[in-house]
Scaffold this motif. Structure first.
Motif, PDB file in Angstrom:
ATOM      1  N   SER A 116       0.925  -1.375   0.157  1.00 45.71           N
ATOM      2  CA  SER A 116      -0.016   0.366  -0.090  1.00 45.71           C
ATOM      3  C   SER A 116       0.402   0.798  -0.307  1.00 45.71           C
ATOM      4  CB  SER A 116      -0.910  -0.366   1.285  1.00 45.71           C
ATOM      5  OG  SER A 116      -1.707  -0.936   1.509  1.00 45.71           O
ATOM      6  N   TYR A 117       0.272   2.743  -0.787  1.00 49.28           N
ATOM      7  CA  TYR A 117       0.963   3.668  -0.315  1.00 49.28           C
ATOM      8  C   TYR A 117       0.516   4.363  -0.415  1.00 49.28           C
ATOM      9  CZ  TYR A 117      -1.525   4.844  -5.245  1.00 49.28           C
ATOM     10  OH  TYR A 117      -2.470   4.749  -5.628  1.00 49.28           O
ATOM     11  N   HIS A 118       0.428   5.846   0.668  1.00 53.10           N
ATOM     12  CA  HIS A 118       0.300   7.078   0.878  1.00 53.10           C
ATOM     13  C   HIS A 118       0.695   7.866  -0.171  1.00 53.10           C
ATOM     14  CE1 HIS A 118      -0.835  10.483   3.671  1.00 53.10           C
ATOM     15  NE2 HIS A 118       0.781  10.585   4.263  1.00 53.10           N
ATOM     16  N   ILE A 119      -0.244   8.478  -0.510  1.00 53.44           N
ATOM     17  CA  ILE A 119      -0.221   9.664  -1.283  1.00 53.44           C
ATOM     18  C   ILE A 119       0.221  11.195  -0.618  1.00 53.44           C
ATOM     19  CG2 ILE A 119      -1.633  10.988  -3.631  1.00 53.44           C
ATOM     20  CD1 ILE A 119      -3.438   8.744  -3.483  1.00 53.44           C
ATOM     21  N   GLU A 120       1.443  11.701  -1.176  1.00 48.75           N
ATOM     22  CA  GLU A 120       1.893  13.618  -0.248  1.00 48.75           C
ATOM     23  C   GLU A 120       0.823  13.970  -1.370  1.00 48.75           C
ATOM     24  OE1 GLU A 120       5.782  12.218  -0.156  1.00 48.75           O
ATOM     25  OE2 GLU A 120       5.798  11.643   1.320  1.00 48.75           O
ATOM     26  N   LYS A 121       1.306  13.911  -2.513  1.00 46.82           N
ATOM     27  CA  LYS A 121       0.860  14.837  -3.599  1.00 46.82           C
ATOM     28  C   LYS A 121       0.106  14.357  -4.937  1.00 46.82           C
ATOM     29  CE  LYS A 121       0.094  19.154  -5.125  1.00 46.82           C
ATOM     30  NZ  LYS A 121      -0.232  20.645  -3.823  1.00 46.82           N
ATOM     31  N   SER A 122      -1.065  14.736  -5.110  1.00 47.35           N
ATOM     32  CA  SER A 122      -1.385  14.802  -5.969  1.00 47.35           C
ATOM     33  C   SER A 122      -3.149  15.444  -6.506  1.00 47.35           C
ATOM     34  CB  SER A 122      -2.406  12.991  -5.771  1.00 47.35           C
ATOM     35  OG  SER A 122      -3.486  12.080  -6.478  1.00 47.35           O
ATOM     36  N   ASP A 171      -1.153  18.082 -12.698  1.00 47.35           N
ATOM     37  CA  ASP A 171      -0.029  18.129 -12.523  1.00 47.35           C
ATOM     38  C   ASP A 171       0.842  17.243 -12.479  1.00 47.35           C
ATOM     39  OD1 ASP A 171      -0.758  20.342 -14.186  1.00 47.35           O
ATOM     40  OD2 ASP A 171      -0.958  21.494 -12.701  1.00 47.35           O
ATOM     41  N   ARG A 172       1.080  16.375 -11.142  1.00 47.60           N
ATOM     42  CA  ARG A 172       2.080  16.206 -10.960  1.00 47.60           C
ATOM     43  C   ARG A 172       0.826  15.070  -9.584  1.00 47.60           C
ATOM     44  NH1 ARG A 172       5.199  20.366  -6.273  1.00 47.60           N
ATOM     45  NH2 ARG A 172       3.048  21.405  -5.554  1.00 47.60           N
ATOM     46  N   PHE A 173       2.067  13.761  -9.103  1.00 49.60           N
ATOM     47  CA  PHE A 173       1.355  12.993  -8.325  1.00 49.60           C
ATOM     48  C   PHE A 173       2.769  11.998  -7.308  1.00 49.60           C
ATOM     49  CE2 PHE A 173       1.121   8.245  -6.532  1.00 49.60           C
ATOM     50  CZ  PHE A 173      -0.516   8.536  -6.440  1.00 49.60           C
ATOM     51  N   THR A 174       3.313  12.352  -6.697  1.00 47.71           N
ATOM     52  CA  THR A 174       4.084  12.025  -5.440  1.00 47.71           C
ATOM     53  C   THR A 174       3.059  10.970  -4.960  1.00 47.71           C
ATOM     54  OG1 THR A 174       5.233  14.117  -6.038  1.00 47.71           O
ATOM     55  CG2 THR A 174       6.241  12.605  -4.390  1.00 47.71           C
ATOM     56  N   ALA A 175       4.299   9.653  -3.777  1.00 44.32           N
ATOM     57  CA  ALA A 175       4.029   8.994  -3.032  1.00 44.32           C
ATOM     58  C   ALA A 175       4.593   8.112  -2.583  1.00 44.32           C
ATOM     59  CB  ALA A 175       2.940   8.146  -3.836  1.00 44.32           C
ATOM     60  N   ARG A 176       4.759   8.042  -1.474  1.00 45.69           N
ATOM     61  CA  ARG A 176       5.452   6.836  -0.942  1.00 45.69           C
ATOM     62  C   ARG A 176       4.935   5.851   0.158  1.00 45.69           C
ATOM     63  NH1 ARG A 176       4.276   6.854   4.734  1.00 45.69           N
ATOM     64  NH2 ARG A 176       3.558   8.912   5.543  1.00 45.69           N
ATOM     65  N   CYS A 177       5.653   4.493   0.400  1.00 51.12           N
ATOM     66  CA  CYS A 177       4.669   3.196   0.944  1.00 51.12           C
ATOM     67  C   CYS A 177       4.494   3.563   2.418  1.00 51.12           C
ATOM     68  CB  CYS A 177       6.209   2.572   1.390  1.00 51.12           C
ATOM     69  SG  CYS A 177       5.865   0.539   1.703  1.00 51.12           S
ATOM     70  N   GLU A 178       3.164   3.143   2.292  1.00 47.80           N
ATOM     71  CA  GLU A 178       2.685   3.663   3.633  1.00 47.80           C
ATOM     72  C   GLU A 178       3.365   2.888   5.150  1.00 47.80           C
ATOM     73  OE1 GLU A 178      -0.928   0.829   5.065  1.00 47.80           O
ATOM     74  OE2 GLU A 178      -2.442   2.221   4.526  1.00 47.80           O
TER      75      GLU A 178
END
Length: 464
Positions: free
Chosen positions: A132-138, A141-148
């Motif tokens: 599962s991943y955690h969305i930091e910015k969506s 224009d852009r999409f940034t995510a990291r592992c949960e």
């Protein structure tokens, strides 16, 4: 495609039929036939696919050479027909199962047609790799995510290209140090993801029940998804394949014109009503010319003969009086007449005439209307119904008023669960084993017991 066959095949919509001789046909000839039936624009490239029936998971294989063409023929050697799929470069990447398998692994510089396709691919990547991943910015224009798991180094960042449409993966840390966390469920199994993965299955297997889709998703992706979410995903997949249900009413007038154009003499009547100053669809009537002409040429209402107690009072070879339920009916065989008038109306001998015919042991065929013969049956289906092309080939009409979907009104009260029983339908009544009465059971019976012989019981043997 139909192999080694000259018979006619009905194909509708955007489907086409190609006849081929497997001994002389090759891939180049197939490609030429496809180009003839699917004229393309200069910026489109066709891909020809077929279903690999030996694969463990439902997948498509591409036809791009004589070798792959021979593999397909060997695979479907026993079948007389082969279904092939023609896709353009515009929809190949979003509908092909193999493309989805490739997109399950993210890489730097991987491109997607838009942000929605990227998000679906991200969900697919998380589900197939069980994390599962955690969305930091969506945003658009852009999409940034990291592992949960915060201690896991997995990161991803994607953004728009200069065309302001295409999404590209710019940064990616692929390594995972966390433990796989699917455990039969995943929050990234969204409705859009379900629609993307079941589309090819619905195309190849037809209308699959929601329960079967749940089992298939659990077996293939190890995700336990609620029934209603799978139902909504299935409906979204159908909307993406065939268009929205609401939009179909916008083409009602075009459908009517195209149907009457290809089937001259057909009757198509569309009825609408005005609700809140909107023209809403109410009902429509279609009578195809082939059906109406066939009905007039070879059809007539049918009546069945039931058993009854009849008494024939014969007067001569062709005339008789039949007694039934205290009434007398006059039957004349030569004129095919009965005083009840059923024979004249239906074309089949009525019960009174049937009793007389059976009494004199005559042949039934000479007293039955010709409409009940095999020849008339063939005449009824002798006319052809013209096929309808795809919606992109229909006549375009500039309609003044827009047709809206029908407005459904829920009736007052609780919906009925039991059907309405007709007045003439006999109702089954329980018989008491104690007294022999009707309408109650032995457990609640208050009547005195009656001998078993009086109840008509011939045996007390129990069945196991």
């Amino acid at each position: 495609m139909v192999k080694n066959s000259n018979r006619r095949k009905y194909c509708f919509g955007s489907q086409k039929c190609i006849y081929m001789d497997t001994c002389s046909f090759d891939f180049n000839e197939l490609n030429e036939e496809v180009l003839k039936r699917y004229p393309s624009h200069s910026d489109q490239v066709f891909s020809i696919l077929f279903v690999d029936k030996y694969a463990q998971d439902q997948s498509f294989s591409e036809l791009n050479s004589d070798e792959s063409f021979k593999v397909m023929l060997d695979m479907y050697e026993q079948e007389k027909e082969i279904t092939i799929y023609v896709a353009t470069n515009k929809n190949l990447g979003t509908s092909n199962t193999q493309q989805r398998k490739k997109s399950s692994r993210m890489k730097i510089q991987t491109r997607f047609p838009n942000v929605i396709a990227f998000r679906i691919a991200m969900n697919h990547h998380a589900i197939t790799n069980e994390f599962s991943y955690h969305i930091e910015k969506s945003d658009f224009d852009r999409f940034t995510a990291r592992c949960e798991h915060e201690e896991c180094p997995w990161r991803i960042h994607a953004s728009l290209l200069e065309d302001k449409v295409t999404f590209e993966v710019r940064k990616l840390v692929e390594k995972h140090t966390c433990t796989r966390s699917n455990m039969g469920g995943n929050k990234h199994a969204t409705q859009a993801w379900i629609a993307s993965v079941v589309t090819d299955k619905l195309k190849s297997d037809g209308n699959v029940a929601v329960g079967e889709l749940r089992k298939w998703l659990m077996k293939k992706y190890n995700v336990n998804i609620p029934y209603h979410k799978v139902f909504r995903g299935k409906e979204q997949a159908y909307s993406e394949m065939y268009g929205k249900w609401e939009d179909s009413f916008l083409q009602m007038d075009e459908f009517k014109e195209e149907l009457q154009k290809r089937n001259p003499g057909s009757v198509v009547d569309i009825d609408s009503e005005i609700i809140n100053e909107k023209k809403c669809f109410k009902r429509f009537f279609i009578s195809l010319a082939a059906c109406s002409k066939g009905f007039l040429a070879g059809c007539r209402p049918y009546i069945s003969l039931d058993a009854c107690h009849l008494k024939v009072c014969r007067s001569n070879d062709n005339h008789a009086e039949v007694k039934y339920k205290g009434k007398r009916w006059e039957v004349i065989l030569d004129e095919r007449k009965c005083s009840c008038r059923v024979w004249q109306v239906k074309g089949l001998p009525c019960v009174h005439a049937a009793a007389f015919i059976a009494f004199i042991r005559e042949s039934w065929e000479k007293y039955v209307d010709p409409y009940f013969t095999i020849q008339k049956f063939k005449d009824a289906y002798a006319f052809e119904v013209a096929t309808m092309p795809g919606r992109d080939q229909w006549m375009h009409l500039e309609t003044v008023e827009m047709m809206h979907p029908p407005v459904f009104k829920r009736p007052a009260g609780r919906p009925r669960k039991n059907r309405i029983v007709p007045a003439d339908e006999s109702k089954k009544r329980r018989k008491c084993k104690k007294c022999g009465g009707l309408g109650h059971l032995q457990k609640t019976c208050k009547n005195p017991p009656v001998e078993s012989s009086n109840l008509g019981e011939t045996s007390t043997t129990k069945r196991f």
